[in-house]
Design a protein around this motif. Structure first.
Motif, PDB file in Angstrom:
ATOM      1  N   PHE A 142     -58.270 -17.402   1.219  1.00 53.34           N
ATOM      2  CA  PHE A 142     -57.729 -18.359   2.262  1.00 53.34           C
ATOM      3  C   PHE A 142     -57.952 -17.997   3.568  1.00 53.34           C
ATOM      4  N   ASP A 143     -57.666 -18.994   4.641  1.00 50.99           N
ATOM      5  CA  ASP A 143     -57.960 -18.825   5.909  1.00 50.99           C
ATOM      6  C   ASP A 143     -57.493 -17.759   6.348  1.00 50.99           C
ATOM      7  N   PRO A 144     -58.211 -16.898   7.468  1.00 49.55           N
ATOM      8  CA  PRO A 144     -57.849 -15.565   8.111  1.00 49.55           C
ATOM      9  C   PRO A 144     -56.664 -15.569   8.831  1.00 49.55           C
ATOM     10  N   ARG A 145     -56.216 -16.943   9.166  1.00 51.56           N
ATOM     11  CA  ARG A 145     -55.125 -17.056   9.947  1.00 51.56           C
ATOM     12  C   ARG A 145     -53.720 -17.131   9.009  1.00 51.56           C
ATOM     13  N   THR A 146     -53.887 -16.802   7.709  1.00 48.44           N
ATOM     14  CA  THR A 146     -52.792 -16.554   7.021  1.00 48.44           C
ATOM     15  C   THR A 146     -52.487 -14.914   7.109  1.00 48.44           C
ATOM     16  N   LEU A 147     -53.077 -14.076   7.663  1.00 55.14           N
ATOM     17  CA  LEU A 147     -52.640 -12.746   7.945  1.00 55.14           C
ATOM     18  C   LEU A 147     -51.470 -12.842   9.000  1.00 55.14           C
ATOM     19  N   PRO A 148     -51.535 -13.376  10.063  1.00 61.78           N
ATOM     20  CA  PRO A 148     -50.620 -13.356  11.070  1.00 61.78           C
ATOM     21  C   PRO A 148     -49.338 -14.255  10.774  1.00 61.78           C
ATOM     22  N   TRP A 149     -49.743 -15.393   9.906  1.00 64.01           N
ATOM     23  CA  TRP A 149     -48.534 -16.183   9.501  1.00 64.01           C
ATOM     24  C   TRP A 149     -47.647 -15.610   8.374  1.00 64.01           C
ATOM     25  N   TRP A 150     -48.399 -14.602   7.421  1.00 65.99           N
ATOM     26  CA  TRP A 150     -47.440 -13.696   6.378  1.00 65.99           C
ATOM     27  C   TRP A 150     -46.890 -12.628   7.411  1.00 65.99           C
ATOM     28  N   ARG A 151     -47.250 -12.280   8.257  1.00 67.89           N
ATOM     29  CA  ARG A 151     -46.631 -11.085   9.162  1.00 67.89           C
ATOM     30  C   ARG A 151     -45.577 -11.963   9.930  1.00 67.89           C
ATOM     31  N   VAL A 152     -45.764 -12.997  10.421  1.00 67.77           N
ATOM     32  CA  VAL A 152     -44.464 -13.670  10.971  1.00 67.77           C
ATOM     33  C   VAL A 152     -43.545 -13.908   9.895  1.00 67.77           C
ATOM     34  N   GLN A 153     -43.800 -14.334   8.760  1.00 66.17           N
ATOM     35  CA  GLN A 153     -42.796 -14.592   7.796  1.00 66.17           C
ATOM     36  C   GLN A 153     -41.900 -13.250   7.451  1.00 66.17           C
ATOM     37  N   ILE A 154     -42.723 -12.334   7.347  1.00 61.25           N
ATOM     38  CA  ILE A 154     -42.170 -11.043   7.233  1.00 61.25           C
ATOM     39  C   ILE A 154     -41.181 -10.506   8.186  1.00 61.25           C
ATOM     40  N   ALA A 155     -41.729 -10.707   9.345  1.00 60.70           N
ATOM     41  CA  ALA A 155     -40.808 -10.384  10.655  1.00 60.70           C
ATOM     42  C   ALA A 155     -39.553 -11.232  10.631  1.00 60.70           C
ATOM     43  N   ALA A 182     -45.237  -5.671   6.805  1.00 61.58           N
ATOM     44  CA  ALA A 182     -45.770  -6.309   7.852  1.00 61.58           C
ATOM     45  C   ALA A 182     -47.332  -6.044   8.193  1.00 61.58           C
ATOM     46  N   ILE A 183     -47.307  -4.550   8.145  1.00 59.64           N
ATOM     47  CA  ILE A 183     -48.646  -4.079   8.174  1.00 59.64           C
ATOM     48  C   ILE A 183     -49.500  -3.929   7.010  1.00 59.64           C
ATOM     49  N   ILE A 184     -49.135  -3.717   5.817  1.00 58.22           N
ATOM     50  CA  ILE A 184     -49.771  -3.460   4.615  1.00 58.22           C
ATOM     51  C   ILE A 184     -49.941  -4.797   3.825  1.00 58.22           C
ATOM     52  N   MET A 185     -48.577  -5.545   3.602  1.00 60.35           N
ATOM     53  CA  MET A 185     -48.749  -6.332   2.617  1.00 60.35           C
ATOM     54  C   MET A 185     -49.807  -7.644   2.953  1.00 60.35           C
ATOM     55  N   PRO A 186     -49.677  -8.150   4.052  1.00 64.34           N
ATOM     56  CA  PRO A 186     -50.653  -9.212   4.294  1.00 64.34           C
ATOM     57  C   PRO A 186     -51.974  -8.996   3.988  1.00 64.34           C
ATOM     58  N   THR A 187     -52.325  -7.786   4.416  1.00 62.69           N
ATOM     59  CA  THR A 187     -53.964  -7.401   4.081  1.00 62.69           C
ATOM     60  C   THR A 187     -54.323  -7.535   2.658  1.00 62.69           C
ATOM     61  N   TRP A 188     -53.355  -6.605   1.771  1.00 60.91           N
ATOM     62  CA  TRP A 188     -53.304  -6.649   0.493  1.00 60.91           C
ATOM     63  C   TRP A 188     -53.489  -8.173  -0.030  1.00 60.91           C
ATOM     64  N   TRP A 189     -52.442  -8.822   0.418  1.00 62.26           N
ATOM     65  CA  TRP A 189     -52.425 -10.235  -0.296  1.00 62.26           C
ATOM     66  C   TRP A 189     -53.767 -11.108   0.109  1.00 62.26           C
ATOM     67  N   TYR A 190     -54.167 -10.802   1.203  1.00 62.15           N
ATOM     68  CA  TYR A 190     -55.532 -11.650   1.754  1.00 62.15           C
ATOM     69  C   TYR A 190     -56.784 -10.975   0.617  1.00 62.15           C
ATOM     70  N   ARG A 191     -56.834  -9.905   0.440  1.00 63.13           N
ATOM     71  CA  ARG A 191     -57.821  -9.229  -0.510  1.00 63.13           C
ATOM     72  C   ARG A 191     -57.526  -9.869  -2.032  1.00 63.13           C
ATOM     73  N   VAL A 192     -56.616  -9.905  -2.414  1.00 67.57           N
ATOM     74  CA  VAL A 192     -56.278 -10.395  -3.846  1.00 67.57           C
ATOM     75  C   VAL A 192     -56.114 -12.121  -4.222  1.00 67.57           C
ATOM     76  N   HIS A 193     -55.732 -12.860  -3.119  1.00 69.35           N
ATOM     77  CA  HIS A 193     -55.471 -14.028  -3.483  1.00 69.35           C
ATOM     78  C   HIS A 193     -56.798 -14.822  -3.385  1.00 69.35           C
ATOM     79  N   ARG A 194     -57.104 -15.762  -4.324  1.00 69.37           N
ATOM     80  CA  ARG A 194     -58.396 -16.794  -4.245  1.00 69.37           C
ATOM     81  C   ARG A 194     -58.049 -17.984  -4.872  1.00 69.37           C
TER      82      ARG A 194
END
Length: 163
Positions: free
Chosen positions: A13-26, A65-77
């Motif tokens: 997915f687009d790298p901008r999903t990382l901050p988007w997921w972090r904002v959702q968690i926040a 917010a620190i751990i999960m988005p990075t993990w999600w980005y690595r596994v979702h395709r």
């Protein structure tokens, strides 16, 4: 008839999903922590019973917010080919979804306010399956619009009635 091998979809997915997921968690964390904090400050006898859970929820939210988005980005395709839409999601239990073109009924793009602020969209491919739609979250909004058009053309050219 050729055999199809199950393989991981190619696209991240687009790298901008990382901050988007972090904002959702926040936002989710704030929905829990802010009322607890406010009530804890306003009601002195209940202060420990409210501020301790507020602090714990903030800590869990921060760690998530620190751990999960990075993990999600690595596994979702995801991937779209001439024959199907593929998605791979999940963290502990991996879910592979394959929607053949002949089974696609509708293709939608959605953009919430937070997603729009990051220039992202979600592509929802509804099929005749009881398992539900294949959802590709975190696509560039222009890419999602292009993919929706591409899928519409491919499904129109594919024989079958999607039932």
């Amino acid at each position: 008839m050729t055999a199809t091998r199950l393989r991981p979809p190619k696209n991240r997915f687009d790298p901008r999903t990382l901050p988007w997921w972090r904002v959702q968690i926040a936002i989710t964390t704030a929905i829990v922590a802010v009322p607890l904090t406010v009530l804890g400050l306003l009601i002195p006898p209940a202060r420990p019973w409210l501020l301790i859970p507020a602090a714990l929820s903030l800590l869990i939210g921060l760690m998530s917010a620190i751990i999960m988005p990075t993990w999600w980005y690595r596994v979702h395709r995801w991937e779209i080919t001439d024959t199907a839409v593929y998605s791979l999601t999940g963290y502990f239990w991996r879910t592979w979804r394959i929607a053949p073109m002949s089974r696609i009924q509708t293709v939608d793009t959605t953009r919430g306010p937070v997603q729009r602020s990051f220039g992202l969209s979600t592509l929802v491919v509804t099929t005749a399956s009881s398992a539900g739609a294949v959802t590709l979250q975190g696509l560039d909004h222009e890419q999602a619009a292009h993919l929706a058009e591409q899928l519409t053309e491919l499904t129109d050219a594919t024989p079958g009635d999607a039932t």
